[in-house]
Design a protein around this motif. Structure first.
Motif, mmCIF file in Angstrom:
data_model
loop_
_atom_site.group_PDB
_atom_site.id
_atom_site.type_symbol
_atom_site.label_atom_id
_atom_site.label_comp_id
_atom_site.label_asym_id
_atom_site.label_seq_id
_atom_site.Cartn_x
_atom_site.Cartn_y
_atom_site.Cartn_z
ATOM 1 N N GLY A 68 0.902 -1.470 0.367
ATOM 2 C CA GLY A 68 -0.403 -0.186 0.216
ATOM 3 C C GLY A 68 0.620 1.195 0.246
ATOM 4 N N GLN A 69 -0.234 1.963 -0.028
ATOM 5 C CA GLN A 69 1.050 3.888 0.060
ATOM 6 C C GLN A 69 0.212 4.590 0.336
ATOM 7 O OE1 GLN A 69 1.758 5.281 -3.944
ATOM 8 N NE2 GLN A 69 2.034 3.523 -5.084
ATOM 9 N N PRO A 70 1.397 5.758 1.086
ATOM 10 C CA PRO A 70 0.494 6.349 2.171
ATOM 11 C C PRO A 70 -0.571 7.637 1.546
ATOM 12 C CG PRO A 70 2.615 6.692 2.632
ATOM 13 C CD PRO A 70 2.774 5.481 1.213
ATOM 14 N N GLY A 71 -1.611 7.471 2.407
ATOM 15 C CA GLY A 71 -2.757 8.652 1.464
ATOM 16 C C GLY A 71 -3.807 7.570 0.497
ATOM 17 N N GLU A 72 -3.734 6.675 0.314
ATOM 18 C CA GLU A 72 -4.210 6.100 -0.530
ATOM 19 C C GLU A 72 -5.844 5.891 -0.245
ATOM 20 O OE1 GLU A 72 -2.474 1.454 -0.878
ATOM 21 O OE2 GLU A 72 -2.707 2.498 -3.080
ATOM 22 N N THR A 73 -6.251 5.600 -1.588
ATOM 23 C CA THR A 73 -7.922 5.324 -1.127
ATOM 24 C C THR A 73 -8.438 3.913 -1.066
ATOM 25 O OG1 THR A 73 -8.824 5.510 -3.435
ATOM 26 C CG2 THR A 73 -8.959 7.467 -1.237
ATOM 27 N N GLY A 74 -9.399 3.096 -0.836
ATOM 28 C CA GLY A 74 -9.566 1.913 -0.930
ATOM 29 C C GLY A 74 -9.471 1.573 -2.572
ATOM 30 N N GLU A 75 -10.095 1.944 -2.928
ATOM 31 C CA GLU A 75 -10.560 2.126 -4.403
ATOM 32 C C GLU A 75 -9.355 1.748 -4.899
ATOM 33 O OE1 GLU A 75 -13.420 4.416 -5.779
ATOM 34 O OE2 GLU A 75 -14.986 3.961 -4.787
ATOM 35 N N GLN A 76 -8.156 2.835 -4.500
ATOM 36 C CA GLN A 76 -7.034 2.643 -5.709
ATOM 37 C C GLN A 76 -6.264 1.533 -4.878
ATOM 38 O OE1 GLN A 76 -5.821 6.668 -4.023
ATOM 39 N NE2 GLN A 76 -6.036 7.948 -5.478
ATOM 40 N N PHE A 77 -6.264 0.811 -3.399
ATOM 41 C CA PHE A 77 -5.818 0.144 -3.483
ATOM 42 C C PHE A 77 -5.874 -0.801 -3.664
ATOM 43 C CE2 PHE A 77 -5.252 -4.070 -0.366
ATOM 44 C CZ PHE A 77 -4.407 -3.879 -0.139
ATOM 45 N N ILE A 78 -7.858 -1.287 -3.985
ATOM 46 C CA ILE A 78 -7.879 -2.455 -4.981
ATOM 47 C C ILE A 78 -7.545 -2.435 -6.407
ATOM 48 C CG2 ILE A 78 -9.784 -3.728 -5.975
ATOM 49 C CD1 ILE A 78 -11.570 -2.865 -3.182
ATOM 50 N N ALA A 79 -7.331 -1.221 -7.092
ATOM 51 C CA ALA A 79 -7.239 -1.146 -8.507
ATOM 52 C C ALA A 79 -5.482 -1.236 -8.438
ATOM 53 C CB ALA A 79 -7.140 -0.022 -8.676
ATOM 54 N N ARG A 80 -4.279 -0.612 -7.700
ATOM 55 C CA ARG A 80 -3.067 -1.501 -7.782
ATOM 56 C C ARG A 80 -2.758 -2.514 -7.465
ATOM 57 N NH1 ARG A 80 -1.788 3.908 -4.627
ATOM 58 N NH2 ARG A 80 -2.390 6.458 -6.168
ATOM 59 N N ARG A 81 -3.936 -3.162 -6.714
ATOM 60 C CA ARG A 81 -2.919 -4.451 -6.302
ATOM 61 C C ARG A 81 -3.914 -5.664 -7.306
ATOM 62 N NH1 ARG A 81 -0.643 -8.667 -3.734
ATOM 63 N NH2 ARG A 81 -1.470 -10.832 -3.165
ATOM 64 N N ARG A 82 -4.969 -5.496 -8.182
ATOM 65 C CA ARG A 82 -5.613 -6.475 -9.255
ATOM 66 C C ARG A 82 -4.683 -6.261 -10.040
ATOM 67 N NH1 ARG A 82 -11.638 -4.564 -9.318
ATOM 68 N NH2 ARG A 82 -12.628 -6.295 -7.715
#
Length: 269
Positions: A83-97
């Motif tokens: 994860g990255q500091p300040g990222e939203t849940g949607e951003q986390f899901i997109a980057r993880r995918r």
């Protein structure tokens, strides 16, 4: 997958099984594989199938084998996303995918789980393990129980509990070693007392008999120690003092050994 791509895939299958294909076949396969692209993994699924059987491949088998090929790459890459500091849940899901997709397509190299989580080498880990339990920079370890709690516990401890001095000798009855509690016939520890034979053995070792005059470590003139000798040995039984209590409270309890129990029937001994 478009009908043209489906026709190309069917032609690839026909190279193995000599099937005849037409426009209806291409349209049917295109609809069944509408979310599957025509890529190397799809062609690899066909080759994987015909490498082990001569049966005609189906759409379901192409999906299964293609997923297995891509899952194997993911397992070999061990993708880890912190994860990255300040990222939203949607951003986390997109980057993880996106990371998992990259691993499935072979964009991430194969690596061990130790390399994936950024841990050091095995030699460094073993070196750190050797320091477990040792003091840091020569400082004394923190007490197991803080001073405030220790004071509260000490105020509620009974003051008339005598120490089991008989633990200084082995028990002739249950064979308990020195400093080990006696055990009953069912294997339970005797917390507040010891076997009579152990009490007699302690009296013989440490006390002189007032009746027959036998010195310590010498047996009485009778088969068993005289009662007066047993009383003399325990008359000056020490009481737990403040220093002993502090030492006990600073030391974590020793884990008890698990005793195996028979569960196959029969009487327990």
């Amino acid at each position: 997958m478009t009908p043209a791509e489906a026709a190309e895939l069917l032609a690839h299958c026909a190279a193995f099984d000599r099937r005849t294909i037409g426009e209806a076949d291409a349209r049917a396969w295109s609809r069944a594989l509408h979310d599957v692209p025509l890529d190397d993994d799809t062609r690899g699924a066909v080759a994987e199938h015909y490498a082990h059987t001569d049966q005609w491949i189906t759409v379901a088998q192409i999906r299964h084998l293609r997923a297995r090929i891509r899952t194997g790459r993911i397992d070999a890459a061990h993708p880890v996303y912190d994860g990255q500091p300040g990222e939203t849940g949607e951003q986390f899901i997109a980057r993880r995918r996106a990371q998992i997709t990259a691993a499935a397509e072979g964009a991430l190299p194969e690596r061990t789980i130790t390399q994936a989580i950024g841990a050091g080498s095995e030699a460094k880990l073993l070196a750190l393990a050797g320091a477990v339990g040792r003091s840091v920079d020569g400082e004394e370890p923190a007490p197991y129980v803080d001073e405030k709690t220790r004071t509260a516990m000490r105020s509620h401890l009974p003051g008339n509990r005598a120490a089991l001095v008989e633990l200084d000798v082995d028990c002739p009855n249950c064979r308990a070693a020195q400093r080990r509690l006696c055990r009953s016939s069912r294997g339970r520890e005797l917390r507040g007392t010891v076997h009579g034979q152990r009490r007699d053995a302690y009296a013989v070792r440490h006390a002189q008999c007032p009746e027959c005059g036998a010195p310590p470590s010498h047996a009485c003139t009778t088969p068993e120690p005289h009662p007066a000798r047993v009383r003399a040995a325990t008359a000056d039984r020490p009481m737990p003092n403040r220093r002993q209590l502090d030492r006990l409270m600073r030391t974590p309890p020793t884990p008890r050994e698990n005793r195996a129990r028979h569960t196959t029937g029969g009487q327990h001994r």
